[in-house]
Design a protein around this motif. Structure first.
Motif, PDB file in Angstrom:
ATOM      1  N   LEU A  97     108.315   0.568  -2.625  1.00 44.24           N
ATOM      2  CA  LEU A  97     107.952  -0.522  -1.720  1.00 44.24           C
ATOM      3  C   LEU A  97     108.042  -1.846  -2.470  1.00 44.24           C
ATOM      4  O   LEU A  97     107.329  -2.054  -3.458  1.00 44.24           O
ATOM      5  CB  LEU A  97     106.527  -0.333  -1.181  1.00 44.24           C
ATOM      6  CG  LEU A  97     106.242   0.974  -0.437  1.00 44.24           C
ATOM      7  CD1 LEU A  97     104.772   1.018  -0.005  1.00 44.24           C
ATOM      8  CD2 LEU A  97     107.153   1.127   0.773  1.00 44.24           C
ATOM      9  N   ILE A  98     108.941  -2.725  -2.021  1.00 44.94           N
ATOM     10  CA  ILE A  98     109.060  -4.049  -2.641  1.00 44.94           C
ATOM     11  C   ILE A  98     107.982  -4.940  -2.021  1.00 44.94           C
ATOM     12  O   ILE A  98     108.175  -5.546  -0.971  1.00 44.94           O
ATOM     13  CB  ILE A  98     110.464  -4.642  -2.428  1.00 44.94           C
ATOM     14  CG1 ILE A  98     111.538  -3.631  -2.841  1.00 44.94           C
ATOM     15  CG2 ILE A  98     110.605  -5.944  -3.210  1.00 44.94           C
ATOM     16  CD1 ILE A  98     111.445  -3.161  -4.280  1.00 44.94           C
ATOM     17  N   LEU A  99     106.827  -4.982  -2.663  1.00 44.77           N
ATOM     18  CA  LEU A  99     105.670  -5.690  -2.109  1.00 44.77           C
ATOM     19  C   LEU A  99     105.876  -7.197  -2.078  1.00 44.77           C
ATOM     20  O   LEU A  99     105.372  -7.880  -1.195  1.00 44.77           O
ATOM     21  CB  LEU A  99     104.414  -5.357  -2.909  1.00 44.77           C
ATOM     22  CG  LEU A  99     103.611  -4.122  -2.500  1.00 44.77           C
ATOM     23  CD1 LEU A  99     103.083  -4.270  -1.083  1.00 44.77           C
ATOM     24  CD2 LEU A  99     104.422  -2.842  -2.610  1.00 44.77           C
ATOM     25  N   PHE A 157     106.403  -2.105  -6.194  1.00 48.20           N
ATOM     26  CA  PHE A 157     107.372  -2.786  -7.042  1.00 48.20           C
ATOM     27  C   PHE A 157     107.558  -4.213  -6.550  1.00 48.20           C
ATOM     28  O   PHE A 157     107.061  -4.605  -5.500  1.00 48.20           O
ATOM     29  CB  PHE A 157     108.696  -2.003  -7.008  1.00 48.20           C
ATOM     30  CG  PHE A 157     109.597  -2.240  -8.185  1.00 48.20           C
ATOM     31  CD1 PHE A 157     109.241  -1.805  -9.452  1.00 48.20           C
ATOM     32  CD2 PHE A 157     110.815  -2.883  -8.031  1.00 48.20           C
ATOM     33  CE1 PHE A 157     110.081  -2.001 -10.542  1.00 48.20           C
ATOM     34  CE2 PHE A 157     111.656  -3.093  -9.114  1.00 48.20           C
ATOM     35  CZ  PHE A 157     111.282  -2.645 -10.372  1.00 48.20           C
ATOM     36  N   GLY A 158     108.294  -5.008  -7.306  1.00 45.01           N
ATOM     37  CA  GLY A 158     108.531  -6.391  -6.936  1.00 45.01           C
ATOM     38  C   GLY A 158     109.858  -6.881  -7.490  1.00 45.01           C
ATOM     39  O   GLY A 158     110.759  -6.089  -7.723  1.00 45.01           O
ATOM     40  N   GLY A 159     109.925  -8.180  -7.796  1.00 44.06           N
ATOM     41  CA  GLY A 159     108.925  -9.203  -8.071  1.00 44.06           C
ATOM     42  C   GLY A 159     107.656  -8.668  -8.710  1.00 44.06           C
ATOM     43  O   GLY A 159     107.656  -7.680  -9.415  1.00 44.06           O
ATOM     44  N   GLU A 160     106.602  -9.415  -8.463  1.00 42.76           N
ATOM     45  CA  GLU A 160     105.292  -9.017  -8.954  1.00 42.76           C
ATOM     46  C   GLU A 160     104.483  -8.479  -7.772  1.00 42.76           C
ATOM     47  O   GLU A 160     104.034  -9.231  -6.912  1.00 42.76           O
ATOM     48  CB  GLU A 160     104.563 -10.200  -9.602  1.00 42.76           C
ATOM     49  CG  GLU A 160     103.119  -9.929  -9.969  1.00 42.76           C
ATOM     50  CD  GLU A 160     102.945  -8.620 -10.740  1.00 42.76           C
ATOM     51  OE1 GLU A 160     102.134  -7.792 -10.283  1.00 42.76           O
ATOM     52  OE2 GLU A 160     103.611  -8.432 -11.774  1.00 42.76           O
ATOM     53  N   THR A 191     104.048  -3.803 -13.002  1.00 36.98           N
ATOM     54  CA  THR A 191     103.444  -5.131 -12.925  1.00 36.98           C
ATOM     55  C   THR A 191     103.507  -5.831 -14.273  1.00 36.98           C
ATOM     56  O   THR A 191     103.606  -5.173 -15.318  1.00 36.98           O
ATOM     57  CB  THR A 191     101.968  -5.020 -12.471  1.00 36.98           C
ATOM     58  OG1 THR A 191     101.327  -6.301 -12.568  1.00 36.98           O
ATOM     59  CG2 THR A 191     101.197  -4.022 -13.326  1.00 36.98           C
ATOM     60  N   ASN A 192     103.396  -7.157 -14.262  1.00 43.22           N
ATOM     61  CA  ASN A 192     103.308  -7.890 -15.521  1.00 43.22           C
ATOM     62  C   ASN A 192     101.875  -7.956 -16.039  1.00 43.22           C
ATOM     63  O   ASN A 192     101.628  -8.492 -17.119  1.00 43.22           O
ATOM     64  CB  ASN A 192     103.914  -9.294 -15.400  1.00 43.22           C
ATOM     65  CG  ASN A 192     103.216 -10.156 -14.346  1.00 43.22           C
ATOM     66  OD1 ASN A 192     102.009 -10.090 -14.156  1.00 43.22           O
ATOM     67  ND2 ASN A 192     104.006 -10.994 -13.661  1.00 43.22           N
ATOM     68  N   SER A 193     100.936  -7.444 -15.248  1.00 38.80           N
ATOM     69  CA  SER A 193      99.516  -7.268 -15.600  1.00 38.80           C
ATOM     70  C   SER A 193      98.652  -8.523 -15.479  1.00 38.80           C
ATOM     71  O   SER A 193      97.423  -8.433 -15.541  1.00 38.80           O
ATOM     72  CB  SER A 193      99.359  -6.681 -17.009  1.00 38.80           C
ATOM     73  OG  SER A 193      99.516  -7.660 -18.025  1.00 38.80           O
TER      74      SER A 193
END
Length: 452
Positions: A97-99, A157-160, A191-193
């Motif tokens: 899922l591209i959130l 998933f993303g992006g962020e 995520t980049n956290s």
């Protein structure tokens, strides 16, 4: 009964050691000089004259077989089954899922801004509303269950993706662990956290969500905030916050032309060790154009091998598409006959849903395979079937390669953009994979291998 030696054997000579594996089935072994001599003379030797234990091991590993056994037919039967059943969707066990297609960082090498990714800027929606995520999960659950399976992986998933925490939270609240839908759900988030907080960690811990943190070596200068500052000021406190949580954490780290010059692989491993992170994913640049440049392939190869071996000393697993080739050969990963794919699940085993409901085989790939509103027809589309059958051929010239049954070649999305076809061979990457695999085989501890 007469047996013959398989003509699909790959032999590697090490320092006072002989390594052998089957080109189709893997089964990497150490083989003694005596057994190697027996094997090489098998065509003219009666089975009754050989040691029974040796014969049994050779048979089990497909190093020898009955005269009428055709190894190619074994795979052809699987290919026919797969082709005939693709439109049932039986291969798909996970959805991405591209959130959000936005990000709060501004990393110079982000694949969103390179030739690796379709142009998401053309899409209307940047963030995925819950009703799209809900429909995607509902459809995926129904598909999995209709095929007699009971597991589904949901990847945020993303992006962020944490920029759209509200949708993620609603997914957890509705679907939980999946048991009330008679299915087991597995969650993972990349995520980049930077946006992690206590509420998020509570949810991740409660539902067993695997946390993949995009993080390169501590000396990397290209991973930055929007204003150009290093992101280490926010990442390290988040790692501290995670240190006492019961959450599976992994680093995802990119080795590219941009990051290579400042890459400190041992410090990356040391940092993972400090925070009890047991898995590191090392991602080679997905851009096919990268491998036409004059970068030092030996440097990349040595970096990967050194990271892998140094991490192994500390009990940390290092993986990546390059490593999964070796992992299948040695038997740590299931062959694609069982898993459905070699190193890349985008060959039919997952779907990627954009915020507007468009469905792709992967975030990197260009061709849309369908829409969430018409989910049931996705698996019947020629585009989906073409991507799925890429597992059987990277390119025409790959057929005789010793890694063909274990390697997914260059990223399909990158190949599409470079040559307009997913069936493409990149010679420099091919050479890199071969050399890395050989070096990993030669570095395998003896206690991990069967001796014949």
């Amino acid at each position: 009964m007469r047996y013959i030696k398989s003509d699909k054997l790959i032999y590697i000579k090490g320092d006072k050691k002989n390594y052998l594996y089957h080109k189709y089935f893997g089964n990497l072994c150490l083989i003694t000089d005596e057994t190697l001599n027996v094997l090489n003379s098998l065509d003219n030797t009666e089975i009754s004259k050989l040691d029974e234990k040796i014969v049994e091991k050779l048979l089990d590993n497909y190093f020898i077989h009955e005269e009428d056994f055709n190894e190619d037919n074994y795979f052809e039967a699987e290919k026919i089954y797969r082709t005939q059943n693709l439109d049932s969707g039986y291969l798909v066990r996970g959805i991405q899922l591209i959130l959000s297609n936005d990000c709060n960082f501004n990393c110079a090498y982000c694949f969103e801004d390179t030739n690796n990714c379709m142009d998401r800027k053309k899409l209307v929606k940047k963030d995925m509303p819950f009703h799209i995520a809900d429909k995607a999960i509902e459809k995926a659950i129904n598909n999995v269950k209709s095929n007699g399976n009971n597991n589904l992986t949901i990847e945020f998933f993303g992006g962020e993706p944490l920029l759209n925490w509200s949708t993620i939270k609603q997914v957890f609240d509705k679907y939980e662990d999946g048991k009330k839908y008679d299915i087991q759900l597995f969650y993972t988030i990349t995520t980049n956290s930077a946006l992690l907080n206590i509420e998020m960690l509570d949810y991740f811990e409660k539902y067993g969500c695997n946390l993949i943190i995009s993080f390169d070596s501590p000396t990397n200068k290209e991973r930055v905030h929007k204003d150009g500052r290093s992101v280490m000021d926010v990442v390290l406190p988040k790692l501290e916050m995670l240190s006492n949580r019961n959450i599976n954490i992994a680093f995802n780290s990119v080795i590219s032309q941009t990051t290579l010059r400042d890459y400190n692989n041992r410090e990356l491993v040391n940092l993972a060790d400090k925070y009890n992170i047991k898995n590191i994913g090392l991602i080679l640049d997905l851009d096919a154009n990268y491998y036409n440049t004059s970068y030092d392939t030996k440097q990349v190869q040595d970096l990967l091998i050194d990271t892998y071996c140094y991490a192994r000393e500390k009990g940390i697993n290092v993986t990546g598409y390059w490593e999964k080739i070796y992992s299948q050969i040695i038997g740590n990963e299931p062959l694609y006959l069982l898993s459905g794919y070699k190193t890349c699940p985008a060959t039919g085993c997952k779907l990627s849903i954009e915020p507007n409901g468009e469905v792709y085989i992967c975030k990197c790939c260009v061709q849309k395979v369908g829409d969430i509103e018409d989910y049931d027809n996705i698996y019947k589309s020629d585009i989906y079937k073409n991507y799925s059958n890429r597992i059987y051929k990277n390119s025409d010239s790959c057929a005789d390669c010793e890694l063909d049954k274990f390697c997914s070649g260059v990223c399909m999305g990158s190949a599409e953009k470079k040559v307009g076809s997913i069936f493409y061979k990149e010679n420099i990457l091919c050479s890199l994979y071969k050399n890395i695999t050989k070096n990993l085989i030669l570095s395998t501890p003896d206690d991990l291998l069967e001796v014949i």
